[in-house]
Scaffold this active site. Structure first.
Site, PDB file in Angstrom:
ATOM      1  N   LEU A  91       0.868  -1.164   0.000  1.00 18.06           N
ATOM      2  CA  LEU A  91       0.000   0.000   0.000  1.00 18.06           C
ATOM      3  C   LEU A  91       0.909   1.220   0.000  1.00 18.06           C
ATOM      4  CD1 LEU A  91      -2.782  -0.754   2.673  1.00 18.06           C
ATOM      5  CD2 LEU A  91      -3.006  -0.867   0.183  1.00 18.06           C
ATOM      6  N   ASP A  92       0.508   2.273  -0.706  1.00 18.03           N
ATOM      7  CA  ASP A  92       1.278   3.514  -0.662  1.00 18.03           C
ATOM      8  C   ASP A  92       1.369   4.026   0.769  1.00 18.03           C
ATOM      9  OD1 ASP A  92       1.390   3.363  -3.411  1.00 18.03           O
ATOM     10  OD2 ASP A  92      -0.125   4.919  -3.751  1.00 18.03           O
ATOM     11  N   LYS A  93       2.410   4.785   1.035  1.00 20.78           N
ATOM     12  CA  LYS A  93       2.621   5.327   2.385  1.00 20.78           C
ATOM     13  C   LYS A  93       1.379   6.059   2.890  1.00 20.78           C
ATOM     14  CE  LYS A  93       5.143   9.100   2.813  1.00 20.78           C
ATOM     15  NZ  LYS A  93       4.252  10.137   3.449  1.00 20.78           N
TER      16      LYS A  93
END
Length: 219
Positions: A48-50
């Protein structure tokens, strides 16, 4: 076999480039606390993106990771995201079919729509519409049919309705913005052959609540 955790926005899953590794803690720094009696710590089965919150699947041991990797590769794991976008699509549902490629070697993981890129498809459905201090917005359910980096963010931006709070592909300022309005709402995993798929949902994060309520969410 697996754990599903609710990753908070702002926490990277893995370390980034070496120059950034001292900036902040990452999820992998804390996975030993999730062994729950097993000799090895779990590992993230996907990314997942930050700044994306929500459901993240962890494999608890090598056999589980191998099975989860096969299911992701074969498209058997369902993923559903909630997003708040600026403006919104004209219709209430549809399919975004735009190939994606890296923007440039200097931009790392940043992506762009490119006819010569990899096939990329996202199904969307409008769950509500409203208005916030940032103007008219729409609450979307997004289903990635492929798993390209930043796919949902680029597809929304290229469709004319960038995600609220997106500092890379949208109009959000680097500091003081509303935070990326993208949440991994649910995963569905057919982990056992003779049982119903496991379905897990994560509640939306605090920074998305105001916009969701403006669009009619009553949770």
């Amino acid at each position: 076999m697996m754990l599903v955790i609710d990753k908070p926005a702002g926490l990277p899953v893995h370390h980034g480039p070496p120059a950034r590794r001292r900036e902040m803690a990452v999820l992998t720094d804390h996975l030993d606390a999730l062994r729950f009696g097993l000799p090895r710590r779990p590992e993230a089965a996907h990314r997942l993106d930050k700044d994306t919150s929500g459901c993240l699947i962890l494999g608890r041991h090598p056999r589980a990771m191998a099975e989860l990797n096969r299911m992701f590769r074969d498209g058997r794991i369902g993923k559903s995201y909630w997003a708040i976008v600026q403006g919104g699509p004209a219709g209430d549902e549809g399919l975004i079919d735009l190939p994606l490629a890296r923007r440039s070697p200097e931009r790392g993981w940043w992506m762009k729509v490119d006819p010569a890129g990899l096939p990329s498809q996202t199904r969307y459905r409008v769950l509500g519409r409203g208005r916030t201090v940032h103007g008219p917005v729409a609450w979307l359910a997004l289903e990635p049919l492929t798993g390209r980096t930043h796919q949902l963010r680029v597809h929304c931006q290229a469709s004319g309705w960038p995600m609220l709070g997106d500092e890379i592909y949208g109009e959000a300022p680097r500091d003081g913005g509303p935070g990326l309005q993208l949440h991994a709402r649910a995963v569905t995993v057919p982990l056992y052959r003779k049982r119903e798929p496991i379905h897990v949902e994560a509640p939306p994060p605090p920074h998305m609540l105001a916009a969701l309520r403006a669009c009619g969410w009553s949770g």
